[in-house]
Design an enzyme around this catalytic site. Structure first.
Site, PDB file in Angstrom:
ATOM      1  N   SER A 233       0.843  -1.201   0.000  1.00  0.00           N
ATOM      2  CA  SER A 233       0.000   0.000   0.000  1.00  0.00           C
ATOM      3  C   SER A 233       0.873   1.243   0.000  1.00  0.00           C
ATOM      4  CB  SER A 233      -0.906   0.019   1.234  1.00  0.00           C
ATOM      5  OG  SER A 233      -0.141   0.271   2.402  1.00  0.00           O
ATOM      6  N   CYS A 234       0.265   2.387  -0.269  1.00  0.00           N
ATOM      7  CA  CYS A 234       1.006   3.645  -0.252  1.00  0.00           C
ATOM      8  C   CYS A 234       1.567   3.927   1.136  1.00  0.00           C
ATOM      9  CB  CYS A 234       0.121   4.793  -0.722  1.00  0.00           C
ATOM     10  SG  CYS A 234      -1.431   4.978   0.207  1.00  0.00           S
ATOM     11  N   THR A 293      -6.171   0.177   9.489  1.00  0.00           N
ATOM     12  CA  THR A 293      -5.224  -0.002   8.389  1.00  0.00           C
ATOM     13  C   THR A 293      -4.290  -1.149   8.732  1.00  0.00           C
ATOM     14  OG1 THR A 293      -3.429   0.997   7.104  1.00  0.00           O
ATOM     15  CG2 THR A 293      -3.677   1.752   9.363  1.00  0.00           C
ATOM     16  N   ASN A 398       0.334  10.053  -1.592  1.00  0.00           N
ATOM     17  CA  ASN A 398      -0.199   8.697  -1.616  1.00  0.00           C
ATOM     18  C   ASN A 398      -0.639   8.245  -3.006  1.00  0.00           C
ATOM     19  OD1 ASN A 398      -2.140  10.762  -0.147  1.00  0.00           O
ATOM     20  ND2 ASN A 398      -3.473   9.478  -1.426  1.00  0.00           N
TER      21      ASN A 398
END
Length: 420
Positions: A233-234, A293, A398
């Site tokens: 992920s970013c 997250t 992002n």
């Protein structure tokens, strides 16, 4: 196989300077010299020619660069001369469009086809040309026909298939496929692209079972027999390089991460139903929204020595782009905040240049719009409580930074294949 090229391009730039990553080793208590060039000493009190507060670390001399939010790394020559890597994109959302936009400024990658069952060629051209966040595309784009776009004079085929297995990637000339639809994120699902002739698939999202890579951290563990991979992920791409440097130099016993994250397309414009995440259904422009997250835990997948030592959460905030990671960690070795800053600065100027940045300027989120680096450490935003407990802050675009890493990972995979 080292990554030969890291792109540093801004949204308004037509140039694509590149940098090279140098080898780096995993954290080891018995190491005398770390991967960043630090040698542990009981008597030395110099860091790159400048005194530091504890006198415990001695770094190789490097040429300093101006520590700004958008400093570009130097260009280096490519190490491969076998032509451009041919890429296809499945899913023309935020990441798919930016991957294509960035690829048009690179000399090592060519996007030959885009598949999206919900967008025709004319609308695809419109969405590509106009971008509310990153501005209008600076090149040229024309619609040749219902199945062909022309971008900067080069044709890109347009396909509209719902089933990835039906996309004729081989006929389109695409060897590497960016899976950016957000739907096919497991090995089984993404493998459907192989049926159409794709050789490799890069998932632009975390995956439950695909090998996960963060460029600058663990891409050297990629093996040629890995056909489906994830670019993580970013947020993991921001956190992992920072955690790598700190852990290799000082050891991280445990850490909590918070990402203050810009709004994304999955959120609601106004309050609406969201059965799995009630808070996530609240209006994105009206609220600061706590969210879960897996980005911090995912660091343990790319840095196994940190597995189980990091976790975190997110706050979704009403800004369109650019996010920031707050890592609060307890160190194994005593070190002042100045020592940690010095280690990160050294890494940003050498081993991780183009991936990890460093700034001492009084920056805010918009200053990082269009920054292609994965993580830019904000030296003046963090703080140390003691010699083993501190808060570290690092920014990331992002969208733009992450899209650059997708292409960097593809090029690394192509270089590995070419070296066989």
């Amino acid at each position: 196989m080292a990554l030969s090229s890291l792109l540093r391009s801004a949204a308004t730039s037509a140039a694509a300077p590149r940098v090279e990553l140098y080898p780096s080793s995993s954290y080891n208590h018995s190491q005398v010299t770390s991967s960043l060039g630090f040698s542990h000493s009981l008597t030395s009190s110099r860091f790159s020619g400048a005194a530091v507060s504890t006198g415990k670390y001695n770094a190789k001399r490097v040429q300093p660069i101006k520590a700004t939010a958008t400093e570009a790394p130097p260009a280096v020559h490519r190490s491969r001369s076998s032509g451009k890597t041919k890429v296809g994109i499945n899913g023309f959302g935020r990441i798919g469009r930016l991957v294509l936009r960035i690829a048009t400024f690179r000399d090592d990658i060519e996007v030959v086809a885009v598949n999206d069952p919900f967008i025709d060629a004319k609308y695809m051209a419109y969405m590509f040309k106009y971008d509310s966040t990153h501005g209008n595309y600076k090149g040229t784009i024309n619609v040749i026909d219902d199945s062909t776009l022309e971008i900067n004079g080069k044709q890109v085929k347009v396909v509209s298939k719902r089933d990835p297995a039906e996309i004729p990637w081989a006929d389109l000339g695409a060897e590497y496929v960016v899976e950016s639809s957000g739907v096919f994120t497991t090995v089984g699902q993404a493998s459907s692209h192989l049926k159409g002739g794709a050789k490799k698939v890069i998932i632009s999202a975390p995956s439950a079972d695909a090998p996960m890579f963060v460029v600058g951290v663990n891409e050297k563990t990629y093996l040629p027999n890995m056909d489906i991979v994830s670019n993580a992920s970013c947020t993991t791409n921001c956190l992992a390089p920072l955690a790598k440097v700190v852990h290799e130099e000082f050891g991280i016993l445990e850490g909590l991460m918070t990402t203050v994250h810009a709004t994304t397309a999955t959120q609601k414009t106004v309050d609406g139903p969201s059965m799995k995440d009630w808070r996530g259904g609240r209006g994105a422009s009206q609220n600061i929204i706590p969210s879960s997250t897996g980005a911090a835990k995912a660091v343990g997948k790319v840095l196994p020595e940190l597995n189980g030592k990091l976790t975190g959460m997110a706050f979704r905030v009403p800004t369109p782009n650019v996010s920031v990671v707050d890592l609060t960690c307890r160190l194994e070795k005593d070190a002042s905040y100045e020592d940690v800053k010095a280690a990160i600065k050294f890494a940003s100027e050498g081993p991780l240049r183009g991936i990890l940045g460093y700034t001492e300027e009084d920056v805010v989120s918009n200053d990082f719009l269009g920054d292609s680096r994965s993580s830019i450490f904000d030296a003046n935003a963090g703080i140390g409580l003691s010699k083993s407990f501190m808060k570290l802050v690092s920014w990331y675009d992002n969208e733009w930074g992450y899209s650059n890493r997708v292409l960097d990972l593809i090029e690394h995979m192509a270089l590995v294949a070419a070296s066989r």
